[in-house]
Design a protein around this motif. Structure first.
Motif, mmCIF file in Angstrom:
data_model
loop_
_atom_site.group_PDB
_atom_site.id
_atom_site.type_symbol
_atom_site.label_atom_id
_atom_site.label_comp_id
_atom_site.label_asym_id
_atom_site.label_seq_id
_atom_site.Cartn_x
_atom_site.Cartn_y
_atom_site.Cartn_z
ATOM 1 N N HIS A 86 38.642 40.270 35.560
ATOM 2 C CA HIS A 86 38.872 38.915 36.520
ATOM 3 C C HIS A 86 37.977 38.295 37.192
ATOM 4 N N PRO A 87 37.525 37.478 36.655
ATOM 5 C CA PRO A 87 36.800 36.167 36.875
ATOM 6 C C PRO A 87 37.383 36.200 38.472
ATOM 7 N N PRO A 88 36.405 36.051 39.748
ATOM 8 C CA PRO A 88 36.950 35.321 40.728
ATOM 9 C C PRO A 88 37.844 34.667 40.787
ATOM 10 N N LEU A 89 38.318 33.853 40.534
ATOM 11 C CA LEU A 89 38.659 32.358 40.398
ATOM 12 C C LEU A 89 40.101 31.991 42.040
ATOM 13 N N GLY A 90 40.900 32.579 42.044
ATOM 14 C CA GLY A 90 41.278 32.258 42.795
ATOM 15 C C GLY A 90 41.135 31.111 43.923
ATOM 16 N N ASP A 91 41.394 31.107 45.323
ATOM 17 C CA ASP A 91 41.793 29.756 45.676
ATOM 18 C C ASP A 91 40.191 28.946 45.498
ATOM 19 N N ARG A 92 40.128 27.838 44.576
ATOM 20 C CA ARG A 92 38.933 27.085 45.099
ATOM 21 C C ARG A 92 38.185 25.916 45.933
ATOM 22 N N ASN A 93 39.710 25.883 46.110
ATOM 23 C CA ASN A 93 39.084 24.403 47.127
ATOM 24 C C ASN A 93 38.145 23.989 47.677
ATOM 25 N N ALA A 94 36.754 23.736 47.200
ATOM 26 C CA ALA A 94 35.472 24.230 47.793
ATOM 27 C C ALA A 94 34.928 23.092 47.293
ATOM 28 N N LEU A 95 33.584 23.351 47.464
ATOM 29 C CA LEU A 95 31.880 23.256 47.148
ATOM 30 C C LEU A 95 32.311 24.065 45.545
ATOM 31 N N ARG A 96 32.430 24.459 44.245
ATOM 32 C CA ARG A 96 32.401 25.079 43.436
ATOM 33 C C ARG A 96 30.990 25.228 43.206
ATOM 34 N N LEU A 97 30.066 26.546 42.993
ATOM 35 C CA LEU A 97 29.022 26.249 42.881
ATOM 36 C C LEU A 97 28.959 27.849 42.434
ATOM 37 N N ASP A 98 30.006 28.450 41.637
ATOM 38 C CA ASP A 98 29.950 30.108 41.446
ATOM 39 C C ASP A 98 31.039 30.329 39.960
ATOM 40 N N PHE A 99 30.583 29.142 39.236
ATOM 41 C CA PHE A 99 31.186 29.288 37.708
ATOM 42 C C PHE A 99 30.178 28.402 36.849
ATOM 43 N N ASN A 100 29.657 27.888 37.009
ATOM 44 C CA ASN A 100 28.710 27.099 36.437
ATOM 45 C C ASN A 100 29.025 25.591 35.721
#
Ligand SMILES: Cc1ncc(COP(=O)(O)O)c(C=O)c1O
Length: 365
Positions: free
Chosen positions: A23-37
């Motif tokens: 399960h990729p840790p997606l969830g609430d990503r309403n932020a500066l997204r520096l987690d999935f390249n």
């Protein structure tokens, strides 16, 4: 009618029963997204325009991939028989593994690397053989070459690789392809644009070479799921037998030509990320962190034992970063995607403050 036992269910294959859930840790990503390249801004405005022009009638039709495959092939200087569009590079990996990996075969994988190779391999009956990189996380060429056996069926090499952004040289890839002519040598160039070096031109020379590219990273189209797989015409015909004819949908197909055409946008974004990477790496160095030199749009940093707390505090500060601590050889490490200079200055400010607090309270070395 015979009575059906409610407790009896069809059993999946043994290999599927043994698979780990992912399960990729997606969830609430309403932020500066520096987690999935991902691209941290947007795709080209020309792509947005093409999306707006899609008619309801066009959506009633099954997608026709061939004309767009011909455009992608021409862009790469290849023949259409050498190029297949895919539902992201993930589908290219999946289809390649399904095409080649049988029960007595081995997938040879330098690690740490992109998680999905192992996920898709674990669904096949092949054996996974991993080769651990040294602590510099450079491509382990000699040990990988030594691990080739008559059973090696695929060698999967991401260049630039995730999570460290290290690369394999052209010479090393050619050497592996020649040492293992009985194997498919798969080079994943998902981060090509940030590196600038490719082996895609070699697919006409090396019949066992496959190269993948994605539209999820520099092009900013991760949500559309669009990638491509390139190889020799002789081997691509087997891959095409396995590939679903409609796995790339009409919206993605409509967006590919304007995405390729708008080189100004792509060049701007790549230049911006590279400038931001230099600045951000300097900020990490000033804080005294160990990091690995990266040729991609991310950087791996050794945070130490407090990695999970660091990720949590960065999230609370509105910056998502990715804990890679459980990757082999990456104990205590966090991967941070590089966006624009402005975004990375904000990220560096948050990071500086969090590190100062954590060091002040004795929670971080
Ligand atoms: C090396 C590598 N290959 C492929 C992918 C996935 O690409 P796509 O979105 O085209 O499936 C990623 C995504 O993180 C990656 O790091």
């Amino acid at each position: 009618m015979p009575k059906v036992e409610s407790a009896v269910h069809p059993s999946p294959r043994a290999r599927v029963l043994a698979m780990k859930e992912y399960h990729p840790p997606l969830g609430d990503r309403n932020a500066l997204r520096l987690d999935f390249n991902e691209n941290t801004i947007a795709c080209s405005p020309r792509v947005r325009e093409a999306l707006g022009q899609i008619s309801a009638g066009a959506l009633t039709r099954y997608p026709e991939r061939e004309p767009v495959e011909a455009i992608a092939a021409a862009h790469l200087g290849l023949s259409p028989a050498q190029v297949a569009l895919t539902n992201g590079v993930d589908e290219a990996i999946h289809v390649l593994f399904e095409t080649f990996l049988g029960a007595d075969d081995e997938l040879l994988l330098p690690v740490p690397t992109y998680t999905m190779y192992e996920v898709y391999a674990s669904a096949t009956d092949a054996r996974l053989v991993t080769v651990q990189a040294a602590s510099n996380l450079q491509f382990p060429f000699e040990r990988l070459a030594a691990a080739i056996t008559p059973r090696t069926k695929i060698v999967a090499i991401a260049s630039p690789n995730s999570p460290a952004g290290s690369t394999a040289t052209r010479e090393q890839i050619v050497a592996i392809a020649r040492l293992a002519p009985h194997a498919a040598v798969f080079v994943d160039e998902a981060y090509f644009h940030f590196h600038g070096e490719t082996v895609i031109d070699l697919v006409s020379e090396l019949p066992n070479l496959f190269v993948a590219r994605t539209f999820s990273k520099a092009y900013g189209l991760a949500g559309l799921r669009l990638g491509l797989l390139v190889g020799s015409a002789e081997l691509m015909c087997w891959v095409r037998r396995v590939l679903s004819p409609y796995s790339v949908n009409s919206l993605a197909l409509a967006c590919l030509p304007p995405a390729l055409e708008d080189t100004d946008y792509l060049d701007w974004y790549v230049r911006e990320v590279i400038a931001a990477r230099d600045e951000f790496e300097a900020a990490l160095d000033a804080l005294g962190f160990r990091r690995w030199p990266s040729r991609a749009n991310f950087v791996l940093v050794e945070i130490g034992a407090q990695h999970a707390e660091f990720v949590r505090r960065m999230r609370a500060a509105g910056v998502l970063v990715r804990d890679r601590s459980s990757d082999p050889g990456c104990d205590g490490c966090v991967r941070i995607t590089i966006g624009t200079r402005e975004q990375m200055r904000n990220a560096a400010t948050a990071l500086d403050q969090i590190v100062t607090e954590m060091r002040g309270s004795g929670g971080m070395q």
